[in-house]
Write an enzyme that holds these catalytic residues in place. Structure first.
Site, PDB file in Angstrom:
ATOM      1  N   ARG A  57      85.874  83.035  36.788  1.00  0.00           N
ATOM      2  CA  ARG A  57      87.044  82.148  36.833  1.00  0.00           C
ATOM      3  C   ARG A  57      86.760  80.796  36.200  1.00  0.00           C
ATOM      4  NH1 ARG A  57      88.707  81.526  42.656  1.00  0.00           N
ATOM      5  NH2 ARG A  57      86.505  81.868  42.892  1.00  0.00           N
ATOM      6  N   HIS A 186      70.870  98.056  45.558  1.00  0.00           N
ATOM      7  CA  HIS A 186      69.637  97.980  44.752  1.00  0.00           C
ATOM      8  C   HIS A 186      68.416  98.537  45.482  1.00  0.00           C
ATOM      9  CE1 HIS A 186      68.715  94.230  46.948  1.00  0.00           C
ATOM     10  NE2 HIS A 186      67.475  94.399  46.533  1.00  0.00           N
ATOM     11  N   GLU A 224      62.894  89.340  56.905  1.00  0.00           N
ATOM     12  CA  GLU A 224      62.751  88.481  55.722  1.00  0.00           C
ATOM     13  C   GLU A 224      62.336  87.086  56.174  1.00  0.00           C
ATOM     14  OE1 GLU A 224      65.713  89.520  52.288  1.00  0.00           O
ATOM     15  OE2 GLU A 224      66.889  89.245  54.089  1.00  0.00           O
ATOM     16  N   HIS A 248      71.892  98.444  52.756  1.00  0.00           N
ATOM     17  CA  HIS A 248      70.477  98.746  52.493  1.00  0.00           C
ATOM     18  C   HIS A 248      69.802  99.573  53.599  1.00  0.00           C
ATOM     19  CE1 HIS A 248      70.994  96.068  49.220  1.00  0.00           C
ATOM     20  NE2 HIS A 248      70.666  94.937  49.818  1.00  0.00           N
TER      21      HIS A 248
HETATM   22  C1  BG6 Z   1      70.406  91.455  48.960  1.00  0.00           C
HETATM   23  C2  BG6 Z   1      70.928  90.629  50.091  1.00  0.00           C
HETATM   24  O1  BG6 Z   1      71.266  92.526  48.695  1.00  0.00           O
HETATM   25  O2  BG6 Z   1      69.120  91.965  49.280  1.00  0.00           O
HETATM   26  C3  BG6 Z   1      69.965  89.501  50.404  1.00  0.00           C
HETATM   27  O3  BG6 Z   1      72.191  90.094  49.744  1.00  0.00           O
HETATM   28  C4  BG6 Z   1      68.566  90.058  50.651  1.00  0.00           C
HETATM   29  O4  BG6 Z   1      70.417  88.769  51.531  1.00  0.00           O
HETATM   30  C5  BG6 Z   1      68.144  90.947  49.499  1.00  0.00           C
HETATM   31  O5  BG6 Z   1      67.667  88.964  50.772  1.00  0.00           O
HETATM   32  C6  BG6 Z   1      66.835  91.627  49.784  1.00  0.00           C
HETATM   33  O6  BG6 Z   1      66.459  92.373  48.666  1.00  0.00           O
HETATM   34  P1  BG6 Z   1      64.972  92.421  48.150  1.00  0.00           P
HETATM   35  O7  BG6 Z   1      64.971  93.443  47.083  1.00  0.00           O
HETATM   36  O8  BG6 Z   1      64.642  91.055  47.665  1.00  0.00           O
HETATM   37  O9  BG6 Z   1      64.154  92.798  49.361  1.00  0.00           O
END
Ligand code: BG6
Length: 475
Positions: A57, A186, A224, A248
């Protein structure tokens, strides 16, 4: 049959691509997508012909400004940048403003890029935007004809709850078919996660013990140390349940718990996960702990009265023959004591105990690090004159056992798969629906958010959620 391999061919086999990144000035594009494109280009895995159109945007002051911010982003996350690869990539990058209301300029730019690249050019539309913006953009893509023939990469979370995810799905299906939708998570792009399939289904050793007859409990633990990292606006509207659990960690559960796919292909893997998610009992608010780290409300951009959860621990059950009666414990949160991605399968004690030292841990531990490590904690004979046992470890260490030459970072692997049109590592709409069904009770009746100290393991109430506490190898 589809073989699991990262030894994919060079990019020269790929059709030309017009890549449009929505949210191109956002955090994900800067940290992962542009560096990912750079890495693919450096490895010779991008097609010979492609163009990248950033969109959003808010337009940058000029295309040159946008290009130099992408240069900066790549320099920040890539160690030794190859100047010629970078220059070549940057020369292909442009920017077009677009919004849910207006995509005319963007449509013109996409058609112009295609005219240059040839009629066999594929459209790859990457929607790196929050769930609230998704529907409007998808509708615009339909109206403007941009979605025609396109592959649409949709970022998680897919909707905010069951109702909105179904709405999003209807919107998507009104514009494209399921075969054009790439719902990206991912974690599934990580080598370590795909390795779960390799371990389980390429080795009789593991699969024969992978059920309630041998396994007592399973932990999926993704603490984390990171906090918000400037993502307050996203996080306040999302929270830990949607950000990490519904996507995830549930996908990890799918990889750990599903039966062997009939074929290692898109249909096979997705169907196996769908069966598991059908058997996943809806999460129980009474067996879930929400936490928020002290100081979260003082972060810039956070509501001083926010009750958004930055931590979730919960108990899950899979009501099928393989897993009936085996608790799965999932835990993740920000600002915790350690950063880990660890899956622990704890064995039942041996059926007939002839050794007296039965208290030793007996576990399979999957460390889902960039160089995956798999450990099996077993018991071996303690050297000496008595026939007694002591803990010992069998270990598979990727860094030592495999060359990492072909390894791809998760986003790189998944971007490549989209360009190849391979949906195997992307979620089907049915998976997403089933996972929201499991999460919905926690959205309807969320447990009260309890505070915790940054650097701790979350609220006290979470510590004894698994009977006997959490087992984290190395502690
Ligand atoms: C992301 C989340 O999809 O994955 C984040 O939005 C998270 O909050 C991250 O920290 C963790 O991914 P990775 O691959 O860094 O462990």
């Amino acid at each position: 049959m589809h073989r699991m391999s990262t030894h994919v061919g060079s990019g020269q086999d790929l059709a030309p691509q017009v890549i449009v990144i929505f949210g191109a000035r956002g955090d994900l594009a800067r940290r992962k997508l542009f560096p990912g494109l750079y890495h693919l280009a450096a490895a010779g895995r991008m097609p010979r012909e492609y163009a990248v159109i950033g969109s959003g945007r808010h337009a940058p002051a000029s295309v040159e400004d946008f290009r130099s911010s992408i240069r900066g982003a790549i320099a920040e996350s890539v160690d030794r940048v190859d100047a010629s690869v970078l220059d070549d990539l940057i020369a292909r990058v442009s920017f077009r403003e677009s919004s849910a209301k207006d995509g005319a300029d963007l449509a013109t730019a996409v058609r112009a890029a295609e005219a240059k690249l040839g009629q066999d050019a594929c459209r790859l539309l990457y929607l790196a935007v929050p769930p609230t913006a998704m529907d409007g953009i998808v509708e615009m893509l339909g109206r403007e004809g941009i979605a025609d023939r396109a592959r649409l990469v949709v970022e998680k979370p897919f909707g905010r709850d069951l109702t909105s995810s179904r709405e999003l799905d209807r919107t998507l299906k009104s514009v494209v078919s399921e075969e054009q939708v790439f719902r990206i998570d991912h974690f599934i792009g990580k080598e370590a996660v795909q390795n779960i399939l390799a371990l389980r289904f390429a080795n009789r050793l593991f699969e024969t013990v992978w059920d309630r007859h041998s396994i007592e409990s399973v932990q999926i633990d993704v603490p984390e140390t990171l906090s918000l990292e400037g993502r307050a606006a996203f996080y306040e509207g999302t929270g830990c349940l949607r950000d990490m659990i519904s996507t995830h960690l549930c996908q990890l559960l799918g990889f750990v718990a599903s039966d062997r796919p009939d074929e290692l292909d898109t249909h096979g893997l997705r169907s196996a996960k769908v069966s598991t998610f059908k058997a996943l009992r809806a999460f129980d608010p009474e067996r879930t702990v929400f936490g928020q780290y002290d100081g979260y409300r003082d972060e810039e951009g956070v509501d001083p009265d926010s009750t958004v959860e930055t931590f979730v621990a919960l108990e899950a059950w899979i009501d099928n023959d393989r897993w009936q009666g085996v608790p799965f414990h999932l835990r993740t949160g920000k600002s915790l004591a350690e950063g880990r991605r660890t899956i622990t399968l704890r064995f039942l004690p041996p059926g007939h105990e002839i050794f007296s030292e039965s208290a030793c841990p007996h576990e399979i531990i999957l460390e889902l690090t960039d160089d995956p490590v798999v450990k099996v904690d077993v018991r071996g004979k303690r050297p000496g004159p008595a026939l007694t046992v002591a803990p010992a470890t069998l270990r598979l260490d990727y860094a030592e056992d495999f060359s990492a030459d072909h390894a791809l970072e998760a986003y790189e692997r998944l971007l490549l798969d989209v360009m190849r049109g391979d949906q195997m590592l992307f979620s089907h709409s049915e998976e997403v629906d089933l996972l929201w069904q499991a999460c919905q009770p926690l959205l309807d009746s969320p447990p009260a958010t309890k505070s915790y100290e940054p650097g701790s393991w979350g609220p006290d109430a979470a510590l004894d959620l698994p009977s006997g506490g959490w087992h984290l190898s190395g502690h």
